[in-house]
Design an enzyme around this catalytic site. Structure first.
Site, mmCIF file in Angstrom:
data_model
loop_
_atom_site.group_PDB
_atom_site.id
_atom_site.type_symbol
_atom_site.label_atom_id
_atom_site.label_comp_id
_atom_site.label_asym_id
_atom_site.label_seq_id
_atom_site.Cartn_x
_atom_site.Cartn_y
_atom_site.Cartn_z
ATOM 1 N N PRO A 164 44.405 59.015 48.943
ATOM 2 C CA PRO A 164 45.421 58.131 49.514
ATOM 3 C C PRO A 164 44.855 57.330 50.684
ATOM 4 O O PRO A 164 43.669 57.418 51.005
ATOM 5 C CB PRO A 164 46.481 59.112 49.981
ATOM 6 C CG PRO A 164 45.689 60.285 50.459
ATOM 7 C CD PRO A 164 44.422 60.332 49.632
ATOM 8 N N LYS A 189 38.496 57.255 43.133
ATOM 9 C CA LYS A 189 39.391 56.084 43.025
ATOM 10 C C LYS A 189 40.040 55.959 44.395
ATOM 11 O O LYS A 189 40.826 56.809 44.798
ATOM 12 C CB LYS A 189 40.435 56.323 41.936
ATOM 13 C CG LYS A 189 41.005 55.078 41.290
ATOM 14 C CD LYS A 189 41.784 54.158 42.218
ATOM 15 C CE LYS A 189 43.228 54.594 42.381
ATOM 16 N NZ LYS A 189 43.929 53.752 43.405
ATOM 17 N N GLU A 192 44.684 51.748 47.048
ATOM 18 C CA GLU A 192 44.690 50.273 47.027
ATOM 19 C C GLU A 192 44.824 49.672 48.425
ATOM 20 O O GLU A 192 44.332 48.586 48.686
ATOM 21 C CB GLU A 192 45.762 49.713 46.077
ATOM 22 C CG GLU A 192 47.110 50.407 46.024
ATOM 23 C CD GLU A 192 47.146 51.609 45.078
ATOM 24 O OE1 GLU A 192 46.324 52.542 45.266
ATOM 25 O OE2 GLU A 192 48.017 51.646 44.180
ATOM 26 N N GLU A 263 47.086 67.989 46.477
ATOM 27 C CA GLU A 263 47.515 68.110 47.867
ATOM 28 C C GLU A 263 48.621 67.087 48.037
ATOM 29 O O GLU A 263 48.354 65.885 48.028
ATOM 30 C CB GLU A 263 46.310 67.856 48.780
ATOM 31 C CG GLU A 263 46.454 68.543 50.113
ATOM 32 C CD GLU A 263 47.123 67.650 51.126
ATOM 33 O OE1 GLU A 263 48.378 67.713 51.224
ATOM 34 O OE2 GLU A 263 46.415 66.891 51.788
ATOM 35 N N CYS A 298 50.808 64.328 55.823
ATOM 36 C CA CYS A 298 51.567 65.266 54.989
ATOM 37 C C CYS A 298 51.948 66.506 55.789
ATOM 38 O O CYS A 298 52.902 67.179 55.446
ATOM 39 C CB CYS A 298 50.776 65.621 53.740
ATOM 40 S SG CYS A 298 49.074 65.936 54.090
ATOM 41 N N GLU A 399 60.531 63.430 52.524
ATOM 42 C CA GLU A 399 59.346 63.031 53.290
ATOM 43 C C GLU A 399 59.450 61.537 53.622
ATOM 44 O O GLU A 399 59.492 60.694 52.740
ATOM 45 C CB GLU A 399 58.078 63.304 52.480
ATOM 46 C CG GLU A 399 56.830 63.062 53.291
ATOM 47 C CD GLU A 399 55.547 63.410 52.532
ATOM 48 O OE1 GLU A 399 55.359 62.896 51.413
ATOM 49 O OE2 GLU A 399 54.741 64.178 53.070
ATOM 50 N N PHE A 401 57.277 59.944 55.921
ATOM 51 C CA PHE A 401 55.904 59.454 56.077
ATOM 52 C C PHE A 401 55.842 58.273 57.037
ATOM 53 O O PHE A 401 55.203 57.243 56.786
ATOM 54 C CB PHE A 401 55.307 59.086 54.711
ATOM 55 C CG PHE A 401 53.920 59.640 54.513
ATOM 56 C CD1 PHE A 401 53.713 60.995 54.392
ATOM 57 C CD2 PHE A 401 52.816 58.797 54.451
ATOM 58 C CE1 PHE A 401 52.432 61.516 54.214
ATOM 59 C CE2 PHE A 401 51.529 59.310 54.278
ATOM 60 C CZ PHE A 401 51.342 60.666 54.143
HETATM 61 P P1 NAI Z 1 50.681 57.713 45.600
HETATM 62 O O1 NAI Z 1 50.727 59.176 45.354
HETATM 63 O O2 NAI Z 1 51.327 56.852 44.584
HETATM 64 O O3 NAI Z 1 49.148 57.247 45.748
HETATM 65 C C1 NAI Z 1 48.069 58.122 46.028
HETATM 66 C C2 NAI Z 1 46.888 57.751 45.141
HETATM 67 O O4 NAI Z 1 47.241 57.969 43.766
HETATM 68 C C3 NAI Z 1 46.454 56.280 45.238
HETATM 69 O O5 NAI Z 1 45.051 56.205 45.135
HETATM 70 C C4 NAI Z 1 47.100 55.669 44.005
HETATM 71 O O6 NAI Z 1 46.450 54.506 43.536
HETATM 72 C C5 NAI Z 1 46.939 56.797 42.999
HETATM 73 N N1 NAI Z 1 47.856 56.721 41.858
HETATM 74 C C6 NAI Z 1 49.103 56.172 41.812
HETATM 75 N N2 NAI Z 1 49.614 56.283 40.573
HETATM 76 C C7 NAI Z 1 48.685 56.917 39.808
HETATM 77 C C8 NAI Z 1 48.628 57.330 38.437
HETATM 78 N N3 NAI Z 1 49.635 57.087 37.588
HETATM 79 N N4 NAI Z 1 47.534 57.978 38.009
HETATM 80 C C9 NAI Z 1 46.503 58.239 38.852
HETATM 81 N N5 NAI Z 1 46.491 57.857 40.144
HETATM 82 C C10 NAI Z 1 47.560 57.213 40.623
HETATM 83 O O7 NAI Z 1 51.269 57.455 47.043
HETATM 84 P P2 NAI Z 1 51.719 56.064 47.727
HETATM 85 O O8 NAI Z 1 52.415 55.231 46.709
HETATM 86 O O9 NAI Z 1 50.556 55.499 48.427
HETATM 87 O O10 NAI Z 1 52.758 56.577 48.827
HETATM 88 C C11 NAI Z 1 54.069 57.001 48.463
HETATM 89 C C12 NAI Z 1 54.480 58.226 49.244
HETATM 90 O O11 NAI Z 1 53.607 59.304 48.933
HETATM 91 C C13 NAI Z 1 54.393 58.123 50.760
HETATM 92 O O12 NAI Z 1 55.532 57.538 51.309
HETATM 93 C C14 NAI Z 1 54.268 59.557 51.158
HETATM 94 O O13 NAI Z 1 55.531 60.166 51.204
HETATM 95 C C15 NAI Z 1 53.459 60.174 50.039
HETATM 96 N N6 NAI Z 1 52.026 60.299 50.374
HETATM 97 C C16 NAI Z 1 51.527 61.529 50.700
HETATM 98 C C17 NAI Z 1 50.208 61.663 51.078
HETATM 99 C C18 NAI Z 1 49.622 62.980 51.464
HETATM 100 O O14 NAI Z 1 48.741 63.044 52.305
HETATM 101 N N7 NAI Z 1 50.025 64.081 50.854
HETATM 102 C C19 NAI Z 1 49.306 60.511 51.163
HETATM 103 C C20 NAI Z 1 49.906 59.260 50.759
HETATM 104 C C21 NAI Z 1 51.225 59.188 50.385
#
Ligand code: NAI
Ligand code: MG
Length: 497
Positions: A164, A189, A192, A263, A298, A399, A401
């Site tokens: 992320p 990966k 973005e 995670e 997180c 969450e 965030f």
């Molecule tokens: P996301 O979970 O969609 O993105 C994280 C990663 O997964 C990025 O690299 C994204 O391109 C990739 N991804 C997205 N869809 C995918 C798919 N179908 N297959 C494989 N990879 C994929 O999180 P996003 O959209 O950046 O943020 C949304 C929410 O997620 C935030 O508001 C927050 O609540 C949570 N989040 C939690 C994190 C943590 O540290 N646990 C980090 C970032 C976001």
């Protein structure tokens, strides 16, 4: 002219140099389609670079390169791989300043309080794992004297790592350093929103790692992340991000029956008993809630349960502390708090502040947005301390965030423990008290992967880090994380008769 790999402290120049590229098989290359997308600095909302728009064709190239490289990488001795990874740590330590500046530019996290710190944890993670090569050992089993029976620890092959944007350098390091020491090759990966600093790390490390061992792609989740997870030659996926995407990744991995580390999110409780050292607890709330990271963590202490006897004093002191923090240009040394990462997250945070108010919570807004003209379009959100919150309300369950925490009053210890556990998440927690019985009782009863007493430290190499229930699967950051998640065990039995 300076070498492209010597540290460059102007992040805009560096961003331009890295623009529009993946790093595959040791070389910076554009996307197979030639497509790109903008990398936007959230402090000014200007595009500062392009990133390569990765798709299946790029994934295929990167995984093929990784597969080829892994074959010879895994034949090096484990100590030798470890030495190279430790050397990566040494080299990265010389790039902390430039990486800190680049991550500040692309994520909006303040250089002094966050970005520089993150870059040094990146280097430290490589140093830590580099020393663990000789721990990749098996056991012997004493069946009988005429048989040599042993387990051998092997690498899995090609590891796909999806990361992320909130702490990309650190989270990437905690995945790829152990994976590579264990003899795997990796394809990352990037998120973005933050593809540049991690690409720079890959460029720097490809000067000493064999080509193909560490590859990095940028792109969207469904178009670049999904084909990486689905690729037949990817034998393990390690993911950090949202619960929603974690489930998609888990399902896709299930189709291939490969192991996954997830995670995911959190809604971490912090319990402050009436006998706690109030000053320390307030400081702990500032650190725990990651106000300097705009709460984009997180493990953020986003539900603070405070005993009714000290509730008002706690809120007053916490507000004063956060008020004293300076919001501003992420690259300015005097800035404590930078910006939210993207318009999408900015809107999500704003909508939760409205939801909280509609639910009857009181939004205590802290600090001041920067008034500087250049930053007026930046994605700044004033930190919010919600009071008069019910643990059942959406702002206390979901969450956010962002820099929004909920302070919830309680009377009895048991009531606080029950409320802390009343969540689908189980990532982190803390208890603040001078009473040993309460402290130890809380460590046993709180249903979370990390429970701290009288502190809220951030993740560090060596600790066993990972959540329960909706917060994910598996551990990161420790020796055990390397052994359990990036290796497989083979049983070997030799008849000596
Ligand atoms: P996301 O979970 O969609 O993105 C994280 C990663 O997964 C990025 O690299 C994204 O391109 C990739 N991804 C997205 N869809 C995918 C798919 N179908 N297959 C494989 N990879 C994929 O999180 P996003 O959209 O950046 O943020 C949304 C929410 O997620 C935030 O508001 C927050 O609540 C949570 N989040 C939690 C994190 C943590 O540290 N646990 C980090 C970032 C976001
Ligand atoms: Mg998403």
């Amino acid at each position: 002219m300076t070498n492209q790999l010597s540290p460059n402290l102007d992040p805009r120049v560096l961003a331009g140099m890295l623009s529009g590229k993946h790093l595959i098989d040791g070389a910076l290359v554009p996307a197979a389609s030639g497509k790109t997308f903008d990398v936007v600095s959230p402090a000014t909302r200007e595009a500062v670079a392009k990133a390569a728009y990765g798709e299946k064709a790029d994934v295929d190239l990167a995984v093929a390169a990784a597969k080829k490289a892994q074959s010879s990488w895994s034949k090096k001795s484990a100590r030798e791989r470890g030495k190279l990874i430790a050397e990566c740590g040494r080299i990265l330590a010389g790039h902390v300043e430039e990486l800190g500046r680049l991550i500040a530019l692309e994520t909006g996290k303040a250089l002094r309080t966050e970005s520089r710190v993150e870059a040094s944890v990146l280097a430290d993670a490589f140093t830590f794992y580099g020393g663990l090569g000789s721990e990749l050992k098996g056991e012997t089993i004493p069946f009988n004297p005429n048989m040599l029976s042993m387990t051998v620890v092997e690498p899995i092959g090609v590891v796909g790592a999806i990361i992320p944007w909130n702490v990309p350098l650190m989270l990437m390091a905690l995945k790829i350093a152990p994976a590579m020491v264990a003899g795997n090759a990796v394809v990352v990966k990037s998120a973005e929103e933050a593809p540049l600093a991690v690409l720079r790390v890959c460029q720097i490390l490809n000067t000493i790692l064999p080509p193909g061992v560490f590859n990095i792609l940028s792109g969207m989740g469904p178009e670049c992340g999904a084909p990486l997870v689905a690729h037949k030659d990817v034998g393990k996926v390690t993911f950090t991000g949202s619960v929603e995407t974690g489930k998609i990744v888990y399902k896709a991995a299930a189709e291939k029956l490969i192991p996954v580390t997830l995670e995911l999110g959190g809604k971490s409780p912090m319990i402050v008993m009436g006998d706690a050292d109030l000053e320390r607890a307030v400081d702990g709330a500032v650190v725990g809630m990651r106000f300097t990271r705009q709460g984009q963590s997180c493990t953020a202490a986003s539900r603070i349960f405070v005993h009714e006897s000290i509730h008002d004093a706690f809120v007053q002191k916490l507000k004063a502390k956060v008020d004293a923090m300076k919001m501003g240009d992420p690259l300015d040394e005097s800035t404590d708090i930078g910006t939210i990462i993207s318009t999408q997250q900015f809107e999500k945070v704003q909508s939760y502040i409205k939801i909280g108010e509609a639910e009857g919570a009181v939004a205590n807004r802290c600090s001041q947005k920067p008034s500087d003209g250049k930053l007026k379009d930046g994605l700044y959100v004033q930190p919010v301390i919600f009071t008069n919150v019910k643990n059942e309300s959406r702002v206390a369950r979901e969450e956010i965030f962002g820099p929004v925490t909920c302070v919830i009053k309680f009377k009895e210890f048991d009531e606080a423990i029950a409320a802390a556990n009343d969540t689908e998440y189980g990532l982190a927690a803390s208890i603040w008290t001078t009473n040993l019985k309460w402290a130890l009782d809380a460590t046993r009863r709180i249903d979370a992967g990390l429970v701290q007493v009288n502190q809220n430290l951030v993740v560090q190499p060596g600790m066993s880090y990972g959540g329960f229930r909706a917060s994910g699967l598996g551990k990161e950051a420790s020796l055990e994380a390397m052994l359990e998640h990036f290796t497989r065990k083979k049983m070997v039995m030799v008849n000596l008769q």
